[in-house]
Design a protein around this motif. Structure first.
Motif, PDB file in Angstrom:
ATOM      1  N   MET A   1       0.815  -1.406  -0.254  1.00  0.00           N
ATOM      2  CA  MET A   1       0.193  -0.269   0.123  1.00  0.00           C
ATOM      3  C   MET A   1       1.138   1.593   0.017  1.00  0.00           C
ATOM      4  O   MET A   1       0.440   1.948  -0.778  1.00  0.00           O
ATOM      5  CB  MET A   1      -0.550   0.138   1.351  1.00  0.00           C
ATOM      6  CG  MET A   1      -2.033   1.687   1.601  1.00  0.00           C
ATOM      7  SD  MET A   1      -3.169   0.751   0.424  1.00  0.00           S
ATOM      8  CE  MET A   1      -3.933   3.034   0.183  1.00  0.00           C
ATOM      9  N   THR A   2       1.937   1.495   0.734  1.00  0.00           N
ATOM     10  CA  THR A   2       2.773   2.593   1.133  1.00  0.00           C
ATOM     11  C   THR A   2       3.308   2.903   0.156  1.00  0.00           C
ATOM     12  O   THR A   2       3.171   4.025  -0.841  1.00  0.00           O
ATOM     13  CB  THR A   2       3.702   2.344   1.343  1.00  0.00           C
ATOM     14  OG1 THR A   2       3.526   1.828   2.998  1.00  0.00           O
ATOM     15  CG2 THR A   2       5.176   3.673   1.640  1.00  0.00           C
ATOM     16  N   ALA A   3       4.073   1.499  -1.244  1.00  0.00           N
ATOM     17  CA  ALA A   3       4.613   1.756  -2.118  1.00  0.00           C
ATOM     18  C   ALA A   3       3.462   2.264  -3.699  1.00  0.00           C
ATOM     19  O   ALA A   3       4.148   2.930  -4.397  1.00  0.00           O
ATOM     20  CB  ALA A   3       4.892   0.278  -3.238  1.00  0.00           C
ATOM     21  N   GLU A   4       2.224   1.175  -3.258  1.00  0.00           N
ATOM     22  CA  GLU A   4       0.930   2.139  -4.480  1.00  0.00           C
ATOM     23  C   GLU A   4       1.237   3.208  -4.316  1.00  0.00           C
ATOM     24  O   GLU A   4       0.831   4.478  -5.160  1.00  0.00           O
ATOM     25  CB  GLU A   4      -0.286   1.010  -4.583  1.00  0.00           C
ATOM     26  CG  GLU A   4      -0.888   1.437  -5.322  1.00  0.00           C
ATOM     27  CD  GLU A   4      -2.177   0.901  -4.694  1.00  0.00           C
ATOM     28  OE1 GLU A   4      -3.040   1.153  -4.973  1.00  0.00           O
ATOM     29  OE2 GLU A   4      -2.086  -0.805  -4.179  1.00  0.00           O
ATOM     30  N   GLY A   5       0.686   4.150  -2.860  1.00  0.00           N
ATOM     31  CA  GLY A   5       1.055   5.402  -3.135  1.00  0.00           C
ATOM     32  C   GLY A   5       1.617   6.230  -3.255  1.00  0.00           C
ATOM     33  O   GLY A   5       1.548   7.285  -4.178  1.00  0.00           O
ATOM     34  N   ALA A   6       2.857   6.213  -3.068  1.00  0.00           N
ATOM     35  CA  ALA A   6       4.043   6.666  -3.525  1.00  0.00           C
ATOM     36  C   ALA A   6       4.212   7.248  -5.575  1.00  0.00           C
ATOM     37  O   ALA A   6       4.251   8.080  -5.835  1.00  0.00           O
ATOM     38  CB  ALA A   6       5.603   6.179  -2.870  1.00  0.00           C
ATOM     39  N   GLU A   7       3.479   5.575  -5.790  1.00  0.00           N
ATOM     40  CA  GLU A   7       3.792   5.258  -7.310  1.00  0.00           C
ATOM     41  C   GLU A   7       3.161   6.496  -7.477  1.00  0.00           C
ATOM     42  O   GLU A   7       2.452   6.819  -8.475  1.00  0.00           O
ATOM     43  CB  GLU A   7       3.734   4.426  -7.593  1.00  0.00           C
ATOM     44  CG  GLU A   7       3.754   4.235  -8.953  1.00  0.00           C
ATOM     45  CD  GLU A   7       4.451   4.966  -9.938  1.00  0.00           C
ATOM     46  OE1 GLU A   7       4.412   6.069 -11.359  1.00  0.00           O
ATOM     47  OE2 GLU A   7       5.735   5.080  -9.467  1.00  0.00           O
TER      48      GLU A   7
END
Length: 385
Positions: A1-7
């Motif tokens: 979720m964190t990586a998805e939000g950053a992207e």
């Protein structure tokens, strides 16, 4: 979720401004487990950062211009300037990043122009501190980009200054502290007098519980008169009692205090004084016995906010009463009041039944359908990419 939000934030930045961001920073919203309206009375609070957050993709620019865009839509790109920044130059959500820039400048920190895209999944107006999540994300980005080197305490005070003097909301330091200091699996026990903070284990899942948030979808605003009038009553109570802040009044002092002030002011004082004690009792119970031991303090806190501080509303009371009747072990409204959210500690096996009961209770009373979701303690503000 964190990586998805950053992207997602980085991609939105590329689409908006045709360039790569310098980085993506994030700061979470918060749930206050207990300790409401005690922060500006120099008392104790026990919030935790949640797994819903604001993310800002940021790129410095040399010309002193500021361009702001939110992925949630709205009025398109807001255009400001670093020089001569004041409250009248910002509108809507842009007051929050603008206020942080202003607070950094007040500290003598030279802030460059920048482009910024905001991507947030913290619900607006739900009492989960969506505005402070934005401010803390922007402050964390600016702190790194400018090389200011502000520590957590200084960042807390800078964002509070932005809220109080620029946005115009007379808030304390709880929300920023949770967003900046939070850690997964823990609540933040904060002394609002000296900013001393301790992490207290709060592992609801390990105790077979979930923390259910009931967003009543009744919007509230900290900048309105209800919040300010409660704060003024607390200040009057402290003045009458001859103390620096209501933090200095004990539960044992309340009987004497009753004779010294009008009934309304006394009720406001009684809430704050007893709420401070409930925070201390909750921390002790969490350390000794775990999350299941704090249920009664949550119930008592809601009753105090409903009856003494008078900041609840029919929808919040409905959420608390329906969740308790359906199996929640404890529940209370959370946040500044006059709307927003309630939280309930619910046995994991009973979550579906509690959700259904709340939804049905709202429908029966003709209220707007609530938004229901669970949250867990998460890490605080940081760089994502």
């Amino acid at each position: 979720m964190t990586a998805e939000g950053a992207e997602r934030a980085a991609r939105a930045f590329r689409d908006a401004f045709g360039a790569e961001a310098d980085g993506v920073w994030t700061a979470p919203g918060r749930v206050n487990l207990i300790g409401e309206h005690t922060d500006y009375n120099e008392g104790f609070v026990l919030p935790f950062a949640i797994d819903l957050a604001a993310r800002v993709a940021f790129r410095a620019r040399p010309d002193g211009a500021i361009r702001l865009l939110s992925t949630s839509g709205g009025d398109g790109v807001a255009e400001l300037a670093v020089s001569g920044l004041d409250r009248g130059s910002a509108a809507g959500w842009s007051v929050y990043p603008a206020g942080v820039v202003w607070a950094f400048q007040e500290r003598g920190i030279e802030v460059p122009g920048f482009d910024l895209v905001l991507d947030s999944d913290v619900p607006l107006g739900a009492g989960l501190s969506s505005s402070h999540a934005i401010e803390c994300a922007v402050a964390t980005a600016l702190n790194e980009v400018t090389g200011a080197g502000l520590d957590a305490e200084q960042l807390v005070l800078a964002t509070q200054r932005a809220e109080n003097a620029f946005v115009g909301a007379p808030t304390g330091i709880m929300d920023q502290s949770a967003s900046l200091r939070g850690r997964s699996g823990h609540a933040v026990f904060l002394d609002c007098r000296d900013q001393h903070a301790e992490l207290v284990p709060f592992d609801a899942a390990g105790a077979g519980l979930v923390t259910l948030v009931v967003d009543t979808r009744v919007a509230h605003s900290h900048a309105d008169g209800g919040y300010a009038s409660r704060r003024a009553a607390c200040e009057l109570g402290a003045e009458v009692l001859g103390v620096k802040a209501l933090r200095d009044v004990s539960v044992e002092d309340l009987e004497e205090a009753r004779a010294l002030m009008d009934a309304v002011t006394f009720r406001r004082v009684r809430h704050v004084v007893t709420e401070d004690q409930r925070v201390l009792d909750t921390v002790a119970a969490l350390r000794a016995s775990g999350p299941a031991a704090i249920a009664g303090f949550l119930d008592a806190s809601h009753a105090s906010m409903r009856d003494d501080f008078e900041i609840s509303c029919p929808e919040l009371d409905c959420a608390v009463e329906a969740s308790r009747a359906a199996g929640a072990i404890g529940a209370r409204m959370t946040g500044g009041g006059f709307g927003g959210s309630a939280i309930a500690l619910v046995p994991s096996d009973d979550e579906a039944r509690v959700r259904d009961a709340i939804t049905e209770a709202f429908a029966e009373r003709g209220f707007r359908a609530p938004r229901l979701f669970t949250v867990a303690p998460a890490d605080g503000a940081r760089r994502l990419a």
